[in-house]
Motif scaffolding. Structure first.
Motif, PDB file in Angstrom:
ATOM      1  N   ASN A  63      14.247  42.171  35.681  1.00 15.66           N
ATOM      2  CA  ASN A  63      15.110  41.457  34.844  1.00 15.66           C
ATOM      3  C   ASN A  63      15.758  40.390  35.518  1.00 15.66           C
ATOM      4  OD1 ASN A  63      14.164  43.070  32.844  1.00 15.66           O
ATOM      5  ND2 ASN A  63      15.602  44.653  33.355  1.00 15.66           N
ATOM      6  N   PRO A  64      15.676  39.121  35.427  1.00 13.54           N
ATOM      7  CA  PRO A  64      16.302  38.115  36.198  1.00 13.54           C
ATOM      8  C   PRO A  64      17.785  37.994  35.462  1.00 13.54           C
ATOM      9  CG  PRO A  64      14.023  37.342  35.517  1.00 13.54           C
ATOM     10  CD  PRO A  64      14.109  38.668  34.851  1.00 13.54           C
ATOM     11  N   THR A  65      18.752  37.917  36.353  1.00 10.84           N
ATOM     12  CA  THR A  65      20.049  37.894  35.936  1.00 10.84           C
ATOM     13  C   THR A  65      20.622  36.527  36.339  1.00 10.84           C
ATOM     14  OG1 THR A  65      20.186  40.299  36.133  1.00 10.84           O
ATOM     15  CG2 THR A  65      22.232  38.929  36.160  1.00 10.84           C
ATOM     16  N   VAL A  66      21.417  35.973  35.170  1.00 15.92           N
ATOM     17  CA  VAL A  66      22.245  34.733  35.436  1.00 15.92           C
ATOM     18  C   VAL A  66      23.464  35.174  35.829  1.00 15.92           C
ATOM     19  CG1 VAL A  66      23.018  32.715  34.405  1.00 15.92           C
ATOM     20  CG2 VAL A  66      21.012  33.335  33.963  1.00 15.92           C
ATOM     21  N   ARG A  67      24.152  34.870  37.034  1.00 14.44           N
ATOM     22  CA  ARG A  67      25.304  35.244  37.622  1.00 14.44           C
ATOM     23  C   ARG A  67      26.289  33.993  37.658  1.00 14.44           C
ATOM     24  NH1 ARG A  67      22.071  38.605  40.931  1.00 14.44           N
ATOM     25  NH2 ARG A  67      22.592  40.562  40.484  1.00 14.44           N
ATOM     26  N   ALA A  68      27.564  34.129  37.307  1.00 18.52           N
ATOM     27  CA  ALA A  68      28.369  32.980  37.347  1.00 18.52           C
ATOM     28  C   ALA A  68      29.739  33.300  37.757  1.00 18.52           C
ATOM     29  CB  ALA A  68      28.269  32.228  35.868  1.00 18.52           C
ATOM     30  N   LEU A  69      30.536  32.460  38.235  1.00 21.65           N
ATOM     31  CA  LEU A  69      31.986  32.638  38.553  1.00 21.65           C
ATOM     32  C   LEU A  69      32.492  31.860  37.390  1.00 21.65           C
ATOM     33  CD1 LEU A  69      32.034  32.848  42.398  1.00 21.65           C
ATOM     34  CD2 LEU A  69      32.461  34.635  40.825  1.00 21.65           C
ATOM     35  N   VAL A  70      33.487  32.512  36.601  1.00 12.41           N
ATOM     36  CA  VAL A  70      34.103  31.747  35.836  1.00 12.41           C
ATOM     37  C   VAL A  70      35.559  31.712  35.721  1.00 12.41           C
ATOM     38  CG1 VAL A  70      34.501  31.644  33.145  1.00 12.41           C
ATOM     39  CG2 VAL A  70      32.557  32.432  34.093  1.00 12.41           C
ATOM     40  N   ALA A  71      36.171  30.302  36.230  1.00 12.31           N
ATOM     41  CA  ALA A  71      37.644  30.227  36.522  1.00 12.31           C
ATOM     42  C   ALA A  71      38.291  30.112  35.372  1.00 12.31           C
ATOM     43  CB  ALA A  71      37.679  29.105  37.514  1.00 12.31           C
ATOM     44  N   ILE A  72      39.330  30.858  35.064  1.00  9.57           N
ATOM     45  CA  ILE A  72      40.328  30.840  34.073  1.00  9.57           C
ATOM     46  C   ILE A  72      41.675  30.433  34.442  1.00  9.57           C
ATOM     47  CG2 ILE A  72      41.049  32.095  31.850  1.00  9.57           C
ATOM     48  CD1 ILE A  72      38.675  34.088  32.389  1.00  9.57           C
ATOM     49  N   SER A  73      42.143  29.515  33.528  1.00  9.17           N
ATOM     50  CA  SER A  73      43.513  29.287  33.560  1.00  9.17           C
ATOM     51  C   SER A  73      44.549  29.539  32.383  1.00  9.17           C
ATOM     52  CB  SER A  73      43.780  27.636  33.908  1.00  9.17           C
ATOM     53  OG  SER A  73      43.251  27.450  35.294  1.00  9.17           O
ATOM     54  N   PHE A  74      45.566  29.834  32.558  1.00  8.64           N
ATOM     55  CA  PHE A  74      46.554  30.220  31.325  1.00  8.64           C
ATOM     56  C   PHE A  74      46.970  29.250  30.603  1.00  8.64           C
ATOM     57  CE2 PHE A  74      46.920  34.437  33.692  1.00  8.64           C
ATOM     58  CZ  PHE A  74      45.593  35.110  33.408  1.00  8.64           C
ATOM     59  N   GLN A  75      47.558  29.111  29.356  1.00  7.42           N
ATOM     60  CA  GLN A  75      48.355  28.509  28.860  1.00  7.42           C
ATOM     61  C   GLN A  75      49.792  28.918  29.184  1.00  7.42           C
ATOM     62  OE1 GLN A  75      47.709  29.216  24.669  1.00  7.42           O
ATOM     63  NE2 GLN A  75      46.030  27.798  24.445  1.00  7.42           N
ATOM     64  N   SER A  76      50.726  28.038  29.117  1.00  6.43           N
ATOM     65  CA  SER A  76      52.164  28.270  29.684  1.00  6.43           C
ATOM     66  C   SER A  76      52.713  29.447  28.927  1.00  6.43           C
ATOM     67  CB  SER A  76      53.134  26.844  29.147  1.00  6.43           C
ATOM     68  OG  SER A  76      54.223  27.106  29.573  1.00  6.43           O
ATOM     69  N   GLY A  77      53.350  30.304  29.641  1.00 10.40           N
ATOM     70  CA  GLY A  77      53.986  31.678  29.054  1.00 10.40           C
ATOM     71  C   GLY A  77      52.954  32.766  29.150  1.00 10.40           C
ATOM     72  N   LEU A  99      44.113  35.336  40.757  1.00 10.72           N
ATOM     73  CA  LEU A  99      44.258  34.513  42.131  1.00 10.72           C
ATOM     74  C   LEU A  99      45.509  33.758  42.167  1.00 10.72           C
ATOM     75  CD1 LEU A  99      40.690  32.488  41.380  1.00 10.72           C
ATOM     76  CD2 LEU A  99      40.913  34.334  42.773  1.00 10.72           C
ATOM     77  N   ALA A 100      45.891  33.027  43.202  1.00 13.03           N
ATOM     78  CA  ALA A 100      47.142  32.315  43.545  1.00 13.03           C
ATOM     79  C   ALA A 100      46.538  30.926  43.515  1.00 13.03           C
ATOM     80  CB  ALA A 100      47.593  32.516  44.944  1.00 13.03           C
ATOM     81  N   GLY A 101      47.328  30.191  42.952  1.00 14.14           N
ATOM     82  CA  GLY A 101      46.951  28.664  42.870  1.00 14.14           C
ATOM     83  C   GLY A 101      46.567  28.151  41.253  1.00 14.14           C
ATOM     84  N   THR A 102      45.884  27.356  41.049  1.00 14.66           N
ATOM     85  CA  THR A 102      45.815  26.491  39.867  1.00 14.66           C
ATOM     86  C   THR A 102      44.885  27.480  38.969  1.00 14.66           C
ATOM     87  OG1 THR A 102      44.276  25.061  40.424  1.00 14.66           O
ATOM     88  CG2 THR A 102      46.172  24.266  40.642  1.00 14.66           C
ATOM     89  N   THR A 103      43.806  28.141  39.466  1.00 13.05           N
ATOM     90  CA  THR A 103      43.233  29.045  38.736  1.00 13.05           C
ATOM     91  C   THR A 103      43.991  30.396  38.588  1.00 13.05           C
ATOM     92  OG1 THR A 103      41.259  27.963  39.313  1.00 13.05           O
ATOM     93  CG2 THR A 103      41.095  30.074  38.615  1.00 13.05           C
ATOM     94  N   ASP A 104      44.001  30.936  37.324  1.00 11.29           N
ATOM     95  CA  ASP A 104      44.755  32.265  37.416  1.00 11.29           C
ATOM     96  C   ASP A 104      43.946  33.264  37.399  1.00 11.29           C
ATOM     97  OD1 ASP A 104      47.521  31.452  36.680  1.00 11.29           O
ATOM     98  OD2 ASP A 104      46.468  30.346  34.878  1.00 11.29           O
ATOM     99  N   LEU A 105      42.609  33.476  37.042  1.00 10.91           N
ATOM    100  CA  LEU A 105      41.854  34.410  36.821  1.00 10.91           C
ATOM    101  C   LEU A 105      40.414  33.977  37.435  1.00 10.91           C
ATOM    102  CD1 LEU A 105      42.421  36.708  33.757  1.00 10.91           C
ATOM    103  CD2 LEU A 105      42.952  37.363  36.242  1.00 10.91           C
ATOM    104  N   MET A 106      39.593  34.508  38.106  1.00  8.63           N
ATOM    105  CA  MET A 106      38.002  34.445  38.393  1.00  8.63           C
ATOM    106  C   MET A 106      37.509  35.642  38.001  1.00  8.63           C
ATOM    107  SD  MET A 106      36.017  32.132  39.693  1.00  8.63           S
ATOM    108  CE  MET A 106      36.930  31.031  40.574  1.00  8.63           C
ATOM    109  N   VAL A 107      36.148  35.489  37.273  1.00 13.98           N
ATOM    110  CA  VAL A 107      35.444  36.602  36.931  1.00 13.98           C
ATOM    111  C   VAL A 107      34.100  36.438  37.184  1.00 13.98           C
ATOM    112  CG1 VAL A 107      37.244  37.163  34.902  1.00 13.98           C
ATOM    113  CG2 VAL A 107      35.227  35.700  34.591  1.00 13.98           C
TER     114      VAL A 107
END
Length: 147
Positions: A63-77, A99-107
């Motif tokens: 079953n071919p799988t598509v894998r991706a890293l998705v970088a998520i940044s939050f709204q203020s607050g 994460l530390a930096g401009t990206t808040d989460l990586m999934v």
């Protein structure tokens, strides 16, 4: 940091190759007694060096799988408490890192198709408090030390 000696490293290397090996096979590989291997593994588990024994299904061939890293940044607050519960309810999201930096989460997202990836990406972007979503599709795995 947990201190590992050469025998611990030998055991961990053997487990990376095949986590189903018997204690006897691991003992032979590391030059230890069966009871010595059992005690070391118990200690490594207690310290969190070995977090579990698992299988990885050979789905890539069937079953071919598509894998991706998705970088998520939050709204203020907003923070992880606002976003992570939504992500944990999405089965295609298999891992989530702060994460530390401009990206808040990586999934890490695993889907059956690009269309499914697009759907989950859109769902993530609609989570209240998510400001930006960037998707990076994995084309090929060159190596994976988690095996």
């Amino acid at each position: 940091m947990t201190e590992l000696d050469d025998k611990d490293r030998l055991l961990l290397a053997a487990l990376r190759q095949d986590s189903r090996q018997s204690l006897v096979a691991l003992a032979r590989h590391a030059g230890l007694s069966r009871s010595g291997v059992h005690e070391r593994l118990r200690r490594l588990e207690a310290k969190g060096v070995v977090a579990g024994y698992t299988i990885r299904l050979g789905v890539e061939d069937k079953n071919p799988t598509v894998r991706a890293l998705v970088a998520i940044s939050f709204q203020s607050g907003k923070n992880c408490d606002h976003i992570v519960p939504h992500l944990s309810a999405m089965p295609p999201v298999v891992t989530c890192w702060s994460l530390a930096g401009t990206t808040d989460l990586m999934v890490l997202v695993e889907c059956a198709s690009n269309g499914d990836l697009d759907t989950i990406r859109r769902q993530i972007s609609l989570i209240p408090g998510v400001a930006t979503v960037q998707t990076h599709v994995a084309l090929r795995t060159h190596f994976d030390r988690r095996d």
